[in-house]
Design a protein around this motif. Structure first.
Motif, PDB file in Angstrom:
ATOM      1  N   TRP A 162       0.807  -1.215   0.000  1.00  0.00           N
ATOM      2  CA  TRP A 162       0.000   0.000   0.000  1.00  0.00           C
ATOM      3  C   TRP A 162       0.842   1.267   0.000  1.00  0.00           C
ATOM      4  N   TYR A 163       0.289   2.290  -0.649  1.00  0.00           N
ATOM      5  CA  TYR A 163       0.744   3.672  -0.468  1.00  0.00           C
ATOM      6  C   TYR A 163      -0.530   4.494  -0.364  1.00  0.00           C
ATOM      7  N   THR A 164      -0.991   4.743   0.863  1.00  0.00           N
ATOM      8  CA  THR A 164      -2.322   5.302   1.068  1.00  0.00           C
ATOM      9  C   THR A 164      -2.316   6.404   2.122  1.00  0.00           C
ATOM     10  N   LYS A 165      -3.375   7.176   2.066  1.00  0.00           N
ATOM     11  CA  LYS A 165      -3.585   8.254   3.042  1.00  0.00           C
ATOM     12  C   LYS A 165      -3.903   7.676   4.413  1.00  0.00           C
TER      13      LYS A 165
ATOM     14  N   ASP B 140     -11.692  -0.967   2.869  1.00  0.00           N
ATOM     15  CA  ASP B 140     -12.200  -0.701   1.524  1.00  0.00           C
ATOM     16  C   ASP B 140     -12.328   0.809   1.341  1.00  0.00           C
ATOM     17  N   ASN B 141     -12.555   1.241   0.091  1.00  0.00           N
ATOM     18  CA  ASN B 141     -12.656   2.666  -0.221  1.00  0.00           C
ATOM     19  C   ASN B 141     -11.423   3.422   0.271  1.00  0.00           C
ATOM     20  N   PHE B 142     -10.276   2.851   0.020  1.00  0.00           N
ATOM     21  CA  PHE B 142      -9.024   3.473   0.448  1.00  0.00           C
ATOM     22  C   PHE B 142      -8.667   4.638  -0.475  1.00  0.00           C
ATOM     23  N   THR B 143      -7.719   5.463  -0.023  1.00  0.00           N
ATOM     24  CA  THR B 143      -7.268   6.619  -0.786  1.00  0.00           C
ATOM     25  C   THR B 143      -5.791   6.451  -1.098  1.00  0.00           C
ATOM     26  N   GLY B 144      -5.463   6.137  -2.343  1.00  0.00           N
ATOM     27  CA  GLY B 144      -4.071   5.942  -2.719  1.00  0.00           C
ATOM     28  C   GLY B 144      -3.899   4.758  -3.647  1.00  0.00           C
ATOM     29  N   LEU B 145      -2.744   4.121  -3.529  1.00  0.00           N
ATOM     30  CA  LEU B 145      -2.360   3.010  -4.410  1.00  0.00           C
ATOM     31  C   LEU B 145      -2.326   1.693  -3.659  1.00  0.00           C
ATOM     32  N   GLY B 146      -2.883   0.667  -4.288  1.00  0.00           N
ATOM     33  CA  GLY B 146      -2.772  -0.695  -3.778  1.00  0.00           C
ATOM     34  C   GLY B 146      -2.264  -1.613  -4.878  1.00  0.00           C
ATOM     35  N   VAL B 147      -1.236  -2.404  -4.577  1.00  0.00           N
ATOM     36  CA  VAL B 147      -0.728  -3.416  -5.505  1.00  0.00           C
ATOM     37  C   VAL B 147      -0.978  -4.768  -4.850  1.00  0.00           C
TER      38      VAL B 147
ATOM     39  N   VAL C 281      -5.888   2.268  -8.074  1.00  0.00           N
ATOM     40  CA  VAL C 281      -5.812   3.577  -7.433  1.00  0.00           C
ATOM     41  C   VAL C 281      -7.207   3.941  -6.946  1.00  0.00           C
ATOM     42  N   GLY C 282      -7.314   4.277  -5.661  1.00  0.00           N
ATOM     43  CA  GLY C 282      -8.594   4.651  -5.073  1.00  0.00           C
ATOM     44  C   GLY C 282      -8.590   6.096  -4.618  1.00  0.00           C
ATOM     45  N   ASN C 283      -9.765   6.738  -4.676  1.00  0.00           N
ATOM     46  CA  ASN C 283      -9.886   8.136  -4.242  1.00  0.00           C
ATOM     47  C   ASN C 283     -10.719   8.297  -2.978  1.00  0.00           C
ATOM     48  N   GLY C 284     -10.977   7.190  -2.277  1.00  0.00           N
ATOM     49  CA  GLY C 284     -11.760   7.242  -1.053  1.00  0.00           C
ATOM     50  C   GLY C 284     -13.206   6.844  -1.235  1.00  0.00           C
ATOM     51  N   SER C 285     -13.661   6.743  -2.490  1.00  0.00           N
ATOM     52  CA  SER C 285     -15.058   6.387  -2.751  1.00  0.00           C
ATOM     53  C   SER C 285     -15.195   5.202  -3.698  1.00  0.00           C
ATOM     54  N   ILE C 286     -14.073   4.649  -4.149  1.00  0.00           N
ATOM     55  CA  ILE C 286     -14.106   3.514  -5.079  1.00  0.00           C
ATOM     56  C   ILE C 286     -13.926   2.218  -4.293  1.00  0.00           C
ATOM     57  N   SER C 287     -14.840   1.293  -4.467  1.00  0.00           N
ATOM     58  CA  SER C 287     -14.804   0.032  -3.738  1.00  0.00           C
ATOM     59  C   SER C 287     -14.098  -1.046  -4.552  1.00  0.00           C
ATOM     60  N   TYR C 288     -13.376  -1.903  -3.859  1.00  0.00           N
ATOM     61  CA  TYR C 288     -12.730  -3.053  -4.499  1.00  0.00           C
ATOM     62  C   TYR C 288     -13.755  -4.178  -4.633  1.00  0.00           C
TER      63      TYR C 288
END
Length: 330
Positions: free
Chosen positions: A113-116, A129-136, A159-166
């Motif tokens: 992760w590289y997230t807020k 879920d709904n994270f903000t940042g990068l997930g690999v 890449v998530g902006n806080g509102s995108i669900s996996y």
């Protein structure tokens, strides 16, 4: 030639080759120890002076940070306490996934992760879920059985902006930026994951064949990641399980030469929310690539039948026209 001398030459070649980035931009790298994790893991702990913090079922041993043991319903993570304010960086992850389960009877995988956000449990490989940042993600279990063309384990980025669900049911396909298959379970040799972010370009590579060679997995321009986020690693198990181990995470600061115009443009265009340029085009391309072999076969078949049908109609029309034309001359 002595073995030691050959290793020295190889090391110099690799070191020199990495001093140059894509697009002919000169680049140097520096290890950032405060953002790196390696043996003997002295910077890991619960004290405020520690650089890394454990969460959930994660534990430190002499050889690795075990995010989850090979047991059901476990999740664990390790997070950096220090936010990263680098413009260009490269993360090299040495990891291992192994267990007693046979193929497709293991799970679920790990994530870098590289997230807020940090230190928040959740369903996305042990993170919220709904994270903000990068997930690999190194996904080891296929939830969607219909996509038989995808081989697991599979490495993908999001890449998530806080509102995108996996989307678990579809193995993250609706939001993925791309990826590659990677047979990383129960290897006898080391396995590595390479994540580079330079000039708003995200590159992911893997080294899993024991040949000390990077293999391309993802290379995408137009990825916008803010500074000041946290690095971390997490993993989760459910009814199926595996040992998910992190041996090291090494972050390098990349110094890339930029023109004055490029520097001015980046200063004016400050990134505050993670995003990806032309994301709709990326999804459209993945939708086309995601067609099964049967669907492709019938698409080609019906296209050929349609072409033949049009040709026959054209010949009939032309024949009638030619016959009427000849009658006009008699």
């Amino acid at each position: 030639m002595p073995l030691k001398f050959r290793w020295t030459i190889a090391f110099l070649v690799v070191t020199l080759s990495r001093c140059f980035a894509d697009d002919d931009h000169e680049m140097e790298e520096f290890l950032k120890r405060e953002h790196s994790l390696s043996k003997p893991y002295q910077g890991v702990g619960s004290s405020s002076s520690s650089h890394w913090e454990l969460m959930g079922d994660a534990m430190v041993t002499t050889d690795q940070v075990r995010l989850t043991p090979d047991m059901q319903s476990r999740q664990g993570a390790i997070w950096s306490r220090i936010p990263c304010h680098l413009t260009d960086w490269e993360m090299q992850v040495h990891f291992k996934i192994h267990g007693q389960g046979k193929k497709n009877l293991n799970g679920d995988g790990l994530a870098i992760w590289y997230t807020k956000e940090r230190m928040q449990k959740g369903p996305v490989f042990g993170n919220k879920d709904n994270f903000t940042g990068l997930g690999v993600f190194v996904d080891t279990y296929p939830n969607e059985e219909k996509h038989i063309e995808r081989i697991f384990p599979f490495v993908l980025a999001m890449v998530g902006n806080g509102s995108i669900s996996y989307d678990h049911e579809r193995d993250g396909r609706p939001t993925e930026l791309g990826g590659c298959n990677a047979m990383v379970r129960n290897l006898k040799h080391d396995s590595f994951l390479f994540i580079r972010y330079v000039r708003r370009r995200l590159t992911v590579m893997i080294d899993i064949d024991g040949q000390h060679e990077w293999r391309d997995c993802l290379d995408l321009p137009g990825v916008r990641l803010p500074q000041g986020y946290y690095f971390g690693a997490s993993a989760i198990t459910g009814d199926l399980s595996d040992n998910h181990d992190i041996i090291s995470m090494k972050l390098y600061q990349l110094t890339v030469l930029r023109s004055k115009k490029e520097e001015e443009e980046e200063e004016e265009d400050v990134i505050t929310i993670p995003s990806v340029d032309n994301m709709e085009l990326i999804r459209l391309g993945q939708s086309d690539e995601g067609m099964s072999g049967i669907a492709i076969f019938f698409t080609v078949l019906f296209s050929m039948v349609g072409c033949i049908f049009l040709i026959v109609i054209g010949l009939v029309v032309y024949s009638h026209w030619n016959e009427n034309r000849r009658k006009r001359f008699y």
